[in-house]
Design an enzyme around this catalytic site. Structure first.
Site, short mmCIF file in Angstrom:
data_model
loop_
_atom_site.label_atom_id
_atom_site.label_comp_id
_atom_site.label_asym_id
_atom_site.label_seq_id
_atom_site.Cartn_x
_atom_site.Cartn_y
_atom_site.Cartn_z
CE LYS A 67 -4.13 2.00 0.71
NZ LYS A 67 -3.70 2.93 -0.43
CE LYS A 91 3.55 6.42 6.37
NZ LYS A 91 3.29 7.71 5.41
CE LYS A 103 4.51 7.53 -1.10
NZ LYS A 103 4.19 7.70 0.21
CB THR A 187 -2.50 13.10 6.02
OG1 THR A 187 -2.58 12.00 5.12
CG2 THR A 187 -1.12 13.40 6.38
CG ASN A 218 -4.72 16.40 1.44
OD1 ASN A 218 -5.93 16.85 1.81
ND2 ASN A 218 -4.68 15.00 1.75
CB SER A 356 -6.05 4.57 2.44
OG SER A 356 -5.47 5.72 1.65
N1 GLU Z 1 0.65 9.10 0.44
C1 GLU Z 1 0.45 8.82 1.73
C2 GLU Z 1 1.31 8.27 2.82
O1 GLU Z 1 2.53 8.56 2.38
C3 GLU Z 1 -0.72 7.95 1.95
C4 GLU Z 1 -0.79 6.53 1.43
C5 GLU Z 1 -2.13 5.56 1.28
O2 GLU Z 1 -3.15 5.98 1.76
O3 GLU Z 1 -1.80 4.41 0.80
O4 GLU Z 1 1.11 7.79 3.82
#
Ligand code: GLU
Length: 428
Positions: A67, A91, A103, A187, A218, A356
């Site tokens: 993810k 994370k 990513k 976030t 955001n 998410s």
């Molecule tokens: N881009 C966000 C992060 O770095 C969200 C990632 C997601 O929701 O999968 O945590």
């Protein structure tokens, strides 16, 4: 050549020193499981063709499908995307989500593209990586300079490829296209829950705390607005073009409304006409914002903002990392020595991926939750995991970052060990 990934991994060595680990674990966490590099042809509005480089890195999938977001930024490169995928692995484990980390990104300045070019690029990127993603495999989401509209196009392109609607393939979609209520602000909201927990635990009061926010995308904009509502004093904010500082509070909601009209922070009005006359504010540089004498510095821009160049001039008492990797590992050590608290990215910005996950659950069950339900569950997750990390800090006398990594790595180690390690297989 950047080496963010090498730097990111040094954060693990401290953790590995503290827990008795099998070699298997270190080896499994040393390399990404998959790195995909793609070249995406993009037809420009004037008829010309550009070929853009894109990436998708799946770091580790032991705890579930991978993810992580997709960024569109000129500095995107394989090293950066790998680090970001590694951080997502840690994370998701810290937040207790049944996911591994990934990513993606495209090296492009999206501000130079028209809306139609941006749509073509978003769809082209998904065509290029479609073979490795899926709701049970790897689930993209927004990141720097991507948003819900882009996620909507990407999901739609994926449905065309597989010839069915599988909304769980991408999160952060617009609400009317299967997104979750509360994802947009998640976030910022999650970071505020972590900060509140820290503030409560140390008998501080939001009304007495002055906050500077670097980055007004955001994460930063929602954080500033929610923190303002919670009683913190937002005294400075910045975007990529400049920053503004006020002795009195700034009004983040007004700034957000103006930002939507595409103004740079340094060109905006900072107060409603009724209070304009009394408000004292001045334009400062991004660098000056980082060095302000404030209680909380929220870093919500990009990685490597606090480095050997400026770490000695940081005056904030507490730093909240909404961006991924905004402090390099050496400076992190310096801040720890100086007694400056750093609420680390892998905990502080985990609210985004947590909601998410809620979106993915809703997509798979077909049952959509009210905003209160999303917020209640997000708070529960952030409070629970923050408490766990804060307890470890008190028990072991380690930094918040080491404690957060320890907490996440323990969950990953549990999964690796349950599949059997050298110790298990070499037993007589
Ligand atoms: N881009 C966000 C992060 O770095 C969200 C990632 C997601 O929701 O999968 O945590």
């Amino acid at each position: 050549m950047s080496n963010i990934f090498g730097d990111a991994k040094t954060r693990l060595s401290e953790v590995f020193r503290r827990i008795d680990l099998s070699d298997d674990v270190e080896q499994r966490l040393a390399h990404p499981r998959l790195t995909l590099v793609v070249n995406i042809p993009l037809r420009m509005d004037d008829g010309s063709l550009r070929v853009l480089q894109g990436y998708r890195v799946q770091y580790n999938d032991i705890r579930g499908p991978t993810k992580g977001g997709i960024r569109f930024h000129p500095d995107v490169n394989a090293d950066e995307v790998t680090s970001l995928a590694f951080w997502m692995t840690i994370k998701c484990a810290i937040a207790g989500l049944p996911y591994g980390g990934a990513k993606g990104g495209v090296a492009v300045d999206p501000k130079t593209l028209s809306k139609l070019e941006l749509e073509r690029l978003s769809r082209g990127y998904i065509r290029a990586i479609a073979d490795v993603i899926g709701p049970d495999r790897d689930i993209p989401a927004p990141d720097v300079y991507t948003n819900s509209t882009i996620m909507g196009w990407m999901a739609d392109e994926y449905y065309k490829i597989v010839r069915k609607k599988v909304p769980g393939v991408i999160t952060g979609k617009p609400v009317h296209l299967g997104g979750s209520l509360g994802r947009e602000s998640a976030t910022g909201q999650g970071a505020l829950f972590v900060l509140n927990r820290w503030v409560e635990r140390h008998n501080l009061k939001p009304q007495n705390l002055r906050v500077a926010v670097q980055g007004f995308g955001n994460a930063g904009a929602h954080f500033a607005s929610l923190a303002n509502q919670a009683g913190y004093h937002i005294v400075a904010v910045s975007d990529s073009r400049g920053a503004v500082y006020a002795e009195q509070n700034l009004d983040p909601d007004l700034l957000m409304a103006q930002k939507r009209e595409n103004l740079a922070i340094s060109k905006m009005m900072y107060c409603n006409s009724s209070v304009c006359e009394s408000a004292e504010y001045r334009i400062i540089t991004n660098q000056e914002l980082l060095e302000l004498d404030v209680d909380v510095l929220a870093l919500a821009a990009l990685e490597n903002q606090v480095t050997g160049q400026n770490v000695d001039r940081i005056q904030a008492r507490h730093i909240l990392e909404l961006a991924n990797g905004p402090i390099d590992s050496k400076s992190d050590e310096v801040l720890h020595q100086r007694g400056i608290t750093v609420l680390p990215d892998v905990l502080a910005n985990a609210g985004g991926v947590t909601v998410s996950y809620f979106e993915w659950l809703q997509n798979r069950s077909g049952l959509y939750w009210e905003l209160e339900e999303v917020s209640r569950r997000l708070k529960k997750t952030m409070d629970r995991e923050s408490d766990h990390v804060f307890d470890l800090v008190e028990e072991l006398g380690i930094s918040l970052r080491t404690a957060a990594y320890l907490h996440g790595v323990e969950r990953i180690v549990g999964a690796i060990q349950q599949q059997g390690t050298r110790e298990y297989f070499s037993e007589d």
